[in-house]
Scaffold this active site. Structure first.
Site, mmCIF file in Angstrom:
data_model
loop_
_atom_site.group_PDB
_atom_site.id
_atom_site.type_symbol
_atom_site.label_atom_id
_atom_site.label_comp_id
_atom_site.label_asym_id
_atom_site.label_seq_id
_atom_site.Cartn_x
_atom_site.Cartn_y
_atom_site.Cartn_z
ATOM 1 N N GLY A 129 34.192 36.844 -11.571
ATOM 2 C CA GLY A 129 34.390 35.414 -11.842
ATOM 3 C C GLY A 129 34.994 34.661 -10.670
ATOM 4 N N ASN A 180 38.556 32.271 -0.714
ATOM 5 C CA ASN A 180 38.916 33.413 -1.566
ATOM 6 C C ASN A 180 40.233 34.056 -1.137
ATOM 7 O OD1 ASN A 180 37.351 33.740 -3.796
ATOM 8 N ND2 ASN A 180 35.905 35.191 -2.883
ATOM 9 N N TYR A 181 40.727 33.696 0.033
ATOM 10 C CA TYR A 181 42.052 34.172 0.455
ATOM 11 C C TYR A 181 43.050 33.048 0.172
ATOM 12 C CZ TYR A 181 40.060 38.209 2.997
ATOM 13 O OH TYR A 181 39.438 39.387 3.352
ATOM 14 N N ASP A 204 43.573 36.744 -7.648
ATOM 15 C CA ASP A 204 43.961 35.569 -6.871
ATOM 16 C C ASP A 204 45.260 35.877 -6.126
ATOM 17 O OD1 ASP A 204 43.327 32.305 -7.059
ATOM 18 O OD2 ASP A 204 45.357 32.837 -6.437
ATOM 19 N N HIS A 209 35.597 36.080 -7.523
ATOM 20 C CA HIS A 209 35.040 36.542 -6.253
ATOM 21 C C HIS A 209 33.720 35.858 -5.913
ATOM 22 C CE1 HIS A 209 34.551 39.456 -2.992
ATOM 23 N NE2 HIS A 209 33.309 39.671 -3.385
ATOM 24 N N CYS A 252 37.160 45.880 -2.485
ATOM 25 C CA CYS A 252 38.061 46.429 -3.500
ATOM 26 C C CYS A 252 37.387 46.432 -4.869
ATOM 27 C CB CYS A 252 39.324 45.590 -3.557
ATOM 28 S SG CYS A 252 40.413 46.097 -4.875
ATOM 29 N N SER A 304 39.607 36.087 -14.447
ATOM 30 C CA SER A 304 38.595 37.139 -14.627
ATOM 31 C C SER A 304 39.188 38.467 -14.186
ATOM 32 C CB SER A 304 37.320 36.806 -13.856
ATOM 33 O OG SER A 304 36.611 35.771 -14.518
ATOM 34 N N GLY A 305 39.263 38.708 -12.866
ATOM 35 C CA GLY A 305 39.837 39.969 -12.397
ATOM 36 C C GLY A 305 41.311 39.865 -12.029
ATOM 37 N N GLY A 306 41.837 38.641 -11.946
ATOM 38 C CA GLY A 306 43.269 38.465 -11.666
ATOM 39 C C GLY A 306 43.691 38.728 -10.224
HETATM 40 C C1 LIG Z 1 43.072 43.859 -3.511
HETATM 41 C C2 LIG Z 1 42.209 42.693 -3.169
HETATM 42 C C3 LIG Z 1 41.086 42.895 -2.386
HETATM 43 C C4 LIG Z 1 40.237 41.828 -2.066
HETATM 44 N N1 LIG Z 1 39.135 42.064 -1.307
HETATM 45 C C5 LIG Z 1 38.277 41.052 -1.056
HETATM 46 C C6 LIG Z 1 37.073 41.272 -0.330
HETATM 47 O O1 LIG Z 1 36.790 42.381 0.099
HETATM 48 N N2 LIG Z 1 36.241 40.217 -0.125
HETATM 49 C C7 LIG Z 1 36.532 38.960 -0.609
HETATM 50 O O2 LIG Z 1 35.729 38.038 -0.438
HETATM 51 N N3 LIG Z 1 37.678 38.731 -1.264
HETATM 52 C C8 LIG Z 1 38.539 39.741 -1.506
HETATM 53 N N4 LIG Z 1 39.676 39.492 -2.214
HETATM 54 C C9 LIG Z 1 39.929 38.126 -2.693
HETATM 55 C C10 LIG Z 1 39.176 37.898 -3.994
HETATM 56 O O3 LIG Z 1 37.796 37.755 -3.747
HETATM 57 C C11 LIG Z 1 39.650 36.612 -4.652
HETATM 58 O O4 LIG Z 1 41.014 36.710 -4.930
HETATM 59 C C12 LIG Z 1 38.862 36.329 -5.930
HETATM 60 O O5 LIG Z 1 39.033 34.990 -6.296
HETATM 61 C C13 LIG Z 1 39.300 37.238 -7.041
HETATM 62 O O6 LIG Z 1 38.522 37.074 -8.183
HETATM 63 P P1 LIG Z 1 39.143 37.554 -9.583
HETATM 64 O O7 LIG Z 1 38.206 37.186 -10.649
HETATM 65 O O8 LIG Z 1 39.595 38.961 -9.471
HETATM 66 O O9 LIG Z 1 40.474 36.677 -9.610
HETATM 67 P P2 LIG Z 1 41.138 35.666 -10.629
HETATM 68 O O10 LIG Z 1 42.571 35.664 -10.213
HETATM 69 O O11 LIG Z 1 40.847 36.000 -12.024
HETATM 70 O O12 LIG Z 1 40.466 34.279 -10.261
HETATM 71 C C14 LIG Z 1 40.533 33.699 -8.982
HETATM 72 C C15 LIG Z 1 40.207 32.211 -9.078
HETATM 73 O O13 LIG Z 1 38.930 32.029 -9.667
HETATM 74 C C16 LIG Z 1 39.026 31.322 -10.897
HETATM 75 N N5 LIG Z 1 38.146 31.969 -11.876
HETATM 76 C C17 LIG Z 1 38.201 33.264 -12.263
HETATM 77 N N6 LIG Z 1 37.246 33.517 -13.158
HETATM 78 C C18 LIG Z 1 36.576 32.370 -13.356
HETATM 79 C C19 LIG Z 1 35.483 32.024 -14.187
HETATM 80 N N7 LIG Z 1 34.899 32.905 -14.998
HETATM 81 N N8 LIG Z 1 35.041 30.745 -14.158
HETATM 82 C C20 LIG Z 1 35.632 29.830 -13.358
HETATM 83 N N9 LIG Z 1 36.669 30.116 -12.551
HETATM 84 C C21 LIG Z 1 37.146 31.384 -12.538
HETATM 85 C C22 LIG Z 1 40.481 31.443 -11.296
HETATM 86 O O14 LIG Z 1 40.889 30.399 -12.145
HETATM 87 C C23 LIG Z 1 41.167 31.432 -9.955
HETATM 88 O O15 LIG Z 1 41.279 30.125 -9.483
HETATM 89 C C24 LIG Z 1 40.538 40.538 -2.533
HETATM 90 C C25 LIG Z 1 41.681 40.338 -3.307
HETATM 91 C C26 LIG Z 1 42.510 41.395 -3.626
HETATM 92 C C27 LIG Z 1 43.754 41.173 -4.445
#
Ligand SMILES: Cc1cc2nc3c(=O)[nH]c(=O)nc-3n(C[C@H](O)[C@H](O)[C@H](O)COP(=O)(O)OP(=O)(O)OC[C@H]3O[C@@H](n4cnc5c(N)ncnc54)[C@H](O)[C@@H]3O)c2cc1C
Ligand SMILES: *[C@@H]1O[C@H](CO)[C@@H](O)[C@H](O)[C@H]1NC(C)=O
Ligand SMILES: *[C@@H]1O[C@H](CO)[C@@H](O)[C@H](O)[C@H]1NC(C)=O
Ligand SMILES: *[C@@H]1O[C@H](CO)[C@@H](O)[C@H](O)[C@H]1NC(C)=O
Ligand SMILES: *[C@@H]1O[C@H](CO)[C@@H](O)[C@H](O)[C@H]1NC(C)=O
Ligand SMILES: *[C@@H]1O[C@H](CO)[C@@H](O)[C@H](O)[C@H]1NC(C)=O
Ligand SMILES: *[C@@H]1O[C@H](CO)[C@@H](O)[C@H](O)[C@H]1NC(C)=O
Length: 535
Positions: free
Chosen positions: A184, A477-478, A117, A186, A178, A113-115
């Site tokens: 997705g 989530n970390y 991970d 988060h 962030c 979703s947002g990448g």
């Molecule tokens: C710069 C930065 C700041 C952050 N700050 C915070 C914060 O303040 N609080 C916090 O709690 N966390 C924080 N995080 C961690 C963040 O919440 C997790 O990395 C979260 O999983 C990211 O979601 P994403 O959709 O961007 O990631 P993605 O890399 O797209 O996905 C993360 C995981 O979720 C799965 N996934 C994604 N989308 C779906 C979907 N639609 N259905 C089923 N599974 C899915 C993926 O397969 C993967 O396993 C931060 C991370 C970064 C890099």
């Protein structure tokens, strides 16, 4: 003066190495299994053709699509294994087709979703794989009357915050700091931010969801049932299905909130102040959240390395009340009225992610991250305050390692009131704070990565006496693959239990039960997914 520019979003302490390595070994994507694309074409809804959503490695846009949502440059190397296909779903039927056809051809699917991970789990794999990319499905529909919103998985937190603020100055949502983080990953993984002590986690405010399951069925809360709904509100979506959207409850925020960011070095009594902070951080007024970030800086008066403790606050009230709360509960900080800035809630989002004051609110709509680096993260849970000699020990180790930073996010308040079984997220009462270890670096290549990952692991080792044990808990989530990797073979359950207990404690067993029922063939899997029960 010391450099004050720590970004709260992606800590921007960069290290530029004097060497870098050229990697000749290019990791090519494997070819697309023969019948996969025809299968996709035949399963998509005819009024929503899937072909514009398909990017194979020969497509001129393939690399830019892949790279657009890589948020850890450690996985942007020529040696990083690439997907044989990217499907940028434009419609729910594209999600359904991807699931059905991938199972038919026994393919590993990664969902992105947002990448964000931390371990690149959404877009990297050890085995041949394709990415189901959700960034096009990103609508945010806010309904102020019912104080709810439907938010699609591909939306970013910044978009959610902006769309809420566009309609109301007195509503907000408790999610991460962030703005480029994706809904997705988060929300499905827990999601916390600076409203946590008042309103809990993102998952504590989720009331409905849309999910495509292993059979390609589009389900809502009612049709998926309470068990599966429970699992995808903190147990990670990727083990159970593809989340299309969540329905959230908005929360009330005052029209004016107050923030501050106050740095104190060891020379400015940081030891004493941090010591007192740890006595009170989880017991403060619920309207107040004070994050502590520790890093190593050079005091340019003495030329010596020192530890800097930065206190960053979010307060749901005005500056006068904030001053009196801090003066009463945490006078050691020496907070002054001039340290405090009053603003709207949406402006506080910009402040917290270190945009300069006065940045227009539509900066939250930008999908370009403020900082993009190579990174490693780890986490811990703190159950009791660290004694002063413990702090002195930590300072010494930090100064020796120099690069890794620590961030304390205090719990208590609402977090301690919610049952540890209400959602898969188990870290509720009894936790003083979550700690994050963060290392960022600029140089590409394995040698640099190994060096900085090793520093991060060392700091984590040094912290052992002060943090939770049996299990040494971690925040899902970390994502941290040091906690164990699931190869999803015969040992899947045994491997999964190792990290599963750290992330989910007693909730792990229920997650495994649900997983075994809804996805017995373990189609939805990754390096740290929930395993099925052994047969
Ligand atoms: C710069 C930065 C700041 C952050 N700050 C915070 C914060 O303040 N609080 C916090 O709690 N966390 C924080 N995080 C961690 C963040 O919440 C997790 O990395 C979260 O999983 C990211 O979601 P994403 O959709 O961007 O990631 P993605 O890399 O797209 O996905 C993360 C995981 O979720 C799965 N996934 C994604 N989308 C779906 C979907 N639609 N259905 C089923 N599974 C899915 C993926 O397969 C993967 O396993 C931060 C991370 C970064 C890099
Ligand atoms: C310390 O360094 C900063 C820049 O890093 C500079 O602006 C400041 O003037 C320096 N202060 C002293 C006392 O040298
Ligand atoms: C790349 O893929 C897109 C989407 O499938 C398609 O529209 C485009 O024509 C392709 N371009 C090339 C050069 O193959
Ligand atoms: C990712 O890698 C590609 C290919 O080496 C490069 O062109 C691109 O600039 C990199 N992305 C970032 C943000 O550094
Ligand atoms: C540090 O604390 C001591 C004793 O509490 C106090 O006398 C001193 O003024 C403080 N120093 C600073 C820089 O605040
Ligand atoms: C802080 O509290 C002390 C008494 O405990 C009081 O004398 C002082 O005026 C207060 N300062 C502020 C800024 O509220
Ligand atoms: C607070 O402000 C007063 C007056 O402006 C100043 O003398 C004092 O040094 C400040 N204290 C801190 C801790 O910054």
């Amino acid at each position: 003066m010391l450099n004050m520019g720590i970004s709260r979003c992606s800590s921007s302490k960069l290290v530029i190495l004097l060497f870098s390595f050229l990697l000749s070994n290019i990791s090519m994507a494997t070819s697309v299994p023969e019948d996969f694309i025809p299968c996709l074409l035949s399963h998509a809804n005819p009024s929503h053709p899937i072909s514009p959503a398909i990017f194979s490695p020969t497509n001129s846009s393939y690399s830019s699509v892949l790279q657009s949502y890589i948020r850890n440059l450690r996985f942007n190397e020529t040696t990083t294994r690439k997907p044989f296909l990217i499907i940028t779903a434009l419609h729910e039927s594209h999600v359904q087709a991807s699931i059905i056809c991938a199972q038919k051809h026994n393919l590993q699917m990664k969902i992105r979703s947002g990448g964000h991970d931390y371990e690149g789990v959404s877009y990297v794999a050890e085995v041949p794989f394709f990415i189901l990319d959700m960034f096009n499905l990103r609508s945010v529909n806010v309904d102020i009357e019912s104080e709810t919103a439907w938010v699609q998985a591909g939306a970013t937190l910044g978009e959610v915050y902006y769309r809420i603020a566009e309609k109301s100055k007195i509503h907000g949502f408790p999610a991460g700091v962030c703005p480029t983080v994706g809904v997705g990953g988060h929300f499905s993984g827990g999601g916390y931010g600076n409203l946590m002590r008042k309103y809990g986690l993102s998952v504590d405010q989720i009331v409905d969801a849309q999910l495509v399951d292993v059979h390609g069925r589009l389900l809502d809360r009612k049709s998926m049932g309470e068990d599966l709904f429970w699992a995808i509100t903190g147990g990670g979506g990727a083990s159970f299905g593809v989340v299309l959207a969540y329905k959230i409850n908005l929360v009330r925020v005052p029209e004016i909130v107050s923030v501050f960011r106050v740095p104190r070095t060891l020379e400015q009594n940081a030891t004493d102040i941090v010591y007192h902070y740890l006595q009170v951080a989880d017991k403060l007024d619920e309207d107040l959240f004070v994050r502590l970030t520790l890093d190593v800086v050079t005091n340019n008066q003495t030329g010596k390395k020192t530890v800097r403790a930065s206190f960053i606050a979010m307060f749901l009230g005005d500056s006068e009340r904030l001053l009196s709360v801090v003066n009463k509960s945490f006078p050691q900080l020496g907070l002054n009225k001039s340290d405090i800035i009053e603003m709207s809630w949406v402006q506080s989002v910009l402040f917290w992610t270190s945009f300069p004051l006065g940045t227009p609110e539509n900066a939250l709509l930008s999908r370009t991250p403020q900082v993009l680096t190579h990174l490693k993260r780890k986490s811990d849970y703190l159950k009791k305050p660290i004694p002063k000699d413990g702090l002195e020990f930590i300072w010494k180790r930090m100064i020796e390692l120099e690069t890794p930073m620590l961030t304390f996010n205090p719990y208590g308040g609402k977090m301690a009131e919610i049952s540890p079984t209400a959602t898969p997220f188990p870290h509720r009462a009894g936790n003083l704070a979550k700690i994050q270890y963060a290392t960022n670096w600029d140089a590409s290549g394995t040698k640099a990565a190994n060096h900085y990952i090793d520093l991060t692991r060392k700091l984590y080792e040094y912290m052992t006496p002060f943090v939770s044990k049996n299990p040494r808990e971690a925040f899902f989530n970390y994502k941290d693959l040091d906690l164990g990797i699931n190869h999803n073979g015969d040992e899947s359950y045994v491997e999964g239990r190792v990290y599963g207990i750290k992330y989910f404690k007693g909730n792990f067993n229920r997650l495994v039960d649900i997983k075994t029922r809804v996805d017995p063939g373990n189609f939805f899997r990754n390096e740290q997914s929930i395993p099925t029960l052994p047969k």
